[in-house]
Write a protein that holds these residues in place. Structure first.
Motif, mmCIF file in Angstrom:
data_model
loop_
_atom_site.group_PDB
_atom_site.id
_atom_site.type_symbol
_atom_site.label_atom_id
_atom_site.label_comp_id
_atom_site.label_asym_id
_atom_site.label_seq_id
_atom_site.Cartn_x
_atom_site.Cartn_y
_atom_site.Cartn_z
ATOM 1 N N SER A 15 0.838 -0.052 -6.367
ATOM 2 C CA SER A 15 0.864 -0.760 -7.709
ATOM 3 C C SER A 15 0.483 -2.471 -7.430
ATOM 4 N N PHE A 16 0.430 -2.652 -6.102
ATOM 5 C CA PHE A 16 0.008 -4.104 -5.545
ATOM 6 C C PHE A 16 -1.440 -4.206 -5.410
ATOM 7 N N THR A 17 -2.029 -3.261 -4.722
ATOM 8 C CA THR A 17 -3.324 -3.010 -4.047
ATOM 9 C C THR A 17 -4.229 -2.538 -4.874
ATOM 10 N N GLY A 18 -3.994 -1.378 -5.555
ATOM 11 C CA GLY A 18 -5.070 -0.555 -6.420
ATOM 12 C C GLY A 18 -5.424 0.528 -5.781
ATOM 13 N N GLU A 19 -5.076 0.770 -4.556
ATOM 14 C CA GLU A 19 -5.711 1.657 -3.586
ATOM 15 C C GLU A 19 -5.406 3.196 -4.081
ATOM 16 N N ASP A 20 -5.897 4.020 -3.757
ATOM 17 C CA ASP A 20 -5.699 5.488 -4.309
ATOM 18 C C ASP A 20 -4.742 5.979 -3.445
ATOM 19 N N ALA A 24 -3.307 4.446 0.270
ATOM 20 C CA ALA A 24 -1.944 3.839 0.478
ATOM 21 C C ALA A 24 -1.017 4.602 1.365
ATOM 22 N N ALA A 25 -1.150 5.945 1.496
ATOM 23 C CA ALA A 25 -0.047 6.796 2.448
ATOM 24 C C ALA A 25 -0.412 6.352 3.639
ATOM 25 N N ALA A 26 -1.775 5.977 4.102
ATOM 26 C CA ALA A 26 -2.501 5.761 5.494
ATOM 27 C C ALA A 26 -1.887 4.476 5.862
ATOM 28 N N GLY A 27 -1.332 3.566 5.054
ATOM 29 C CA GLY A 27 -1.270 2.094 5.398
ATOM 30 C C GLY A 27 0.416 1.984 5.345
ATOM 31 N N VAL A 28 1.075 2.709 4.930
ATOM 32 C CA VAL A 28 2.591 2.505 4.595
ATOM 33 C C VAL A 28 3.066 2.389 5.942
ATOM 34 N N GLY A 29 4.025 1.406 6.520
ATOM 35 C CA GLY A 29 4.584 1.316 7.727
ATOM 36 C C GLY A 29 6.084 2.071 7.864
ATOM 37 N N ARG A 30 6.630 1.726 8.680
ATOM 38 C CA ARG A 30 8.015 2.631 9.006
ATOM 39 C C ARG A 30 9.037 1.585 8.426
ATOM 40 N N GLY A 31 9.605 2.189 7.292
ATOM 41 C CA GLY A 31 10.472 1.220 6.484
ATOM 42 C C GLY A 31 10.007 -0.067 5.725
ATOM 43 N N MET A 79 -13.832 -5.181 -3.651
ATOM 44 C CA MET A 79 -13.411 -4.533 -2.581
ATOM 45 C C MET A 79 -11.987 -4.206 -2.684
ATOM 46 N N THR A 80 -11.321 -3.347 -2.165
ATOM 47 C CA THR A 80 -9.893 -2.650 -2.065
ATOM 48 C C THR A 80 -9.615 -3.023 -0.546
ATOM 49 N N VAL A 81 -8.620 -3.984 -0.481
ATOM 50 C CA VAL A 81 -8.283 -4.074 1.165
ATOM 51 C C VAL A 81 -7.094 -3.377 1.702
ATOM 52 N N SER A 82 -7.062 -2.541 2.414
ATOM 53 C CA SER A 82 -6.006 -1.446 2.889
ATOM 54 C C SER A 82 -5.771 -1.987 4.389
ATOM 55 N N PRO A 83 -4.790 -2.911 4.540
ATOM 56 C CA PRO A 83 -4.275 -2.971 6.001
ATOM 57 C C PRO A 83 -3.348 -1.884 6.523
ATOM 58 N N ARG A 84 -3.917 -1.496 7.956
ATOM 59 C CA ARG A 84 -2.915 -0.427 8.539
ATOM 60 C C ARG A 84 -2.819 -1.068 9.717
ATOM 61 N N PHE A 85 -1.963 -0.249 10.685
ATOM 62 C CA PHE A 85 -1.380 -0.545 12.018
ATOM 63 C C PHE A 85 -2.498 -1.040 12.875
ATOM 64 N N ASP A 86 -3.328 -0.452 13.007
ATOM 65 C CA ASP A 86 -4.617 -0.834 14.172
ATOM 66 C C ASP A 86 -5.894 -1.242 13.709
ATOM 67 N N THR A 87 -5.972 -1.115 12.085
ATOM 68 C CA THR A 87 -7.273 -1.350 11.425
ATOM 69 C C THR A 87 -7.244 -2.102 10.176
ATOM 70 N N LEU A 88 -8.139 -2.822 9.881
ATOM 71 C CA LEU A 88 -8.341 -3.589 8.539
ATOM 72 C C LEU A 88 -9.178 -2.895 7.810
ATOM 73 N N VAL A 89 -8.844 -1.938 6.854
ATOM 74 C CA VAL A 89 -9.966 -1.186 5.977
ATOM 75 C C VAL A 89 -10.166 -1.860 4.773
ATOM 76 N N ARG A 145 -17.568 3.139 1.780
ATOM 77 C CA ARG A 145 -17.602 3.163 0.420
ATOM 78 C C ARG A 145 -16.482 3.763 -0.174
ATOM 79 N N GLN A 146 -15.856 4.438 0.643
ATOM 80 C CA GLN A 146 -14.628 5.372 -0.239
ATOM 81 C C GLN A 146 -13.590 5.570 0.934
ATOM 82 N N ALA A 147 -12.193 5.816 0.295
ATOM 83 C CA ALA A 147 -11.034 5.832 0.946
ATOM 84 C C ALA A 147 -11.280 6.994 2.263
ATOM 85 N N ALA A 148 -11.721 8.183 1.856
ATOM 86 C CA ALA A 148 -11.926 9.063 2.712
ATOM 87 C C ALA A 148 -13.190 9.014 3.583
#
Length: 301
Positions: A15-20, A24-31, A79-89, A145-148
């Motif tokens: 709802s904040f990022t517009g990710e698919d 979003a599931a790949a970026g969610v942290g622990r808690g 672009m859509t920015v998807s921050p993850r634990f060890d990568t900025l996508v 180009r895409q999340a996959a």
């Protein structure tokens, strides 16, 4: 985190990022939503990236005087920015290769043609996905180009750096740092961990927006909410980020408004923990935390 809680967190994050859903599931942290829970190398890389994104090449700027090169034009891509634990996508549907070209200089001129010192292509295929590695920090970034997309290990079979088709003109991760790059990095002032945390948080939230339409970041160049904007002459659309130790200043014109930045960073749901925002005037404020201060100046005050 239980799968049900992770799914719920993913919905909130989207709802904040517009990710698919996958991204979003790949970026969610622990808690939490996963914006600030990252490796030390990733945090340092994001702070370094902020220096290149929020500076302009204009006379008199400390950034230019220290022979650092701006990568501000990277933000001009949708672009859509998807921050993850060890990568900025960064998902760039239109032109991933062109966007990467705003971060890296041509391979033939790596000695003095780089944009971000030490940034290399770790793996790439068909101008659709680029895995980048920042040699000085060990931080990673993906522009796709895409999340996959395939990971770097799958692409680089046998340990060989693969830079097919749209990446052959960029330096690979097997090319060591040059003397010019090392000298450039040596000109960057020391930065306290608290400032690194703040700048990394801004980069992780480049294009987030409030689902209730109260604030939006808009990649620091457009307003997704369509609010009336003060027109700024092109020659004055400058950004500057500089400082030392625990005291830094970020100055910019145009979007976002200063209240957008402070609302985003202090949001009860999306905000950076352990910081507070202080408004010092109509066009200036401060973000404080961890004994550090990031001064925010909107316009020419």
């Amino acid at each position: 985190m239980p799968s049900s809680a992770r799914r719920k967190a993913g919905v909130v994050r989207r709802s904040f990022t517009g990710e698919d859903r996958m991204s979003a599931a790949a970026g969610v942290g622990r808690g939490d939503l996963g914006f600030d829970r990252c490796s030390d190398s990733q945090r340092r890389f994001r702070a370094m990236l902020a220096l290149h994104l929020f500076n302009e090449d204009f006379v008199g700027a400390p950034f230019t005087e220290h022979r650092l090169r701006s990568a501000r034009s990277f933000l001009s891509y949708t672009m859509t920015v998807s921050p993850r634990f060890d990568t900025l996508v960064c998902i760039v549907p239109g032109a991933p290769r062109n966007a990467v070209g705003r971060l890296l200089g041509p391979w033939a001129a790596v000695e003095d043609g780089y944009r971000i010192a030490g940034l290399r292509v770790e793996a790439a295929v068909n101008a659709n996905v680029y895995h980048l590695l920042h040699l000085p920090t060990g931080g990673r970034m993906v522009v796709a180009r895409q999340a996959a997309f395939r990971n770097a290990t799958e692409i680089n079979r046998g340990g060989r750096v693969v830079r097919r088709d749209g990446a052959s003109s960029f330096a690979g991760a097997d090319i060591p740092m040059t003397l010019a790059e090392r000298e450039t990095l040596g000109r960057i002032p020391p930065m306290e961990p608290g400032i690194e945390r703040m700048l990394a948080a801004i980069v992780a939230r480049l294009d987030v927006r409030d689902p209730n339409r109260e604030w939006a970041m808009g990649s620091w160049w457009y307003d997704p909410l369509g609010r009336p904007q003060v027109r700024v002459p092109r020659r004055e659309r400058r950004r500057s980020l500089w400082g030392e130790g625990a005291e830094w200043e970020l100055r910019w014109f145009g979007h976002p408004r200063i209240e957008d930045v402070t609302a985003c960073l202090t949001s009860p749901i999306l905000g950076l923990p352990r910081i507070r925002a202080i408004r010092t005037s109509a066009s200036a404020g401060e973000i404080r935390g961890d004994g550090c201060r990031l001064k925010l100046v909107h316009g020419s005050e």
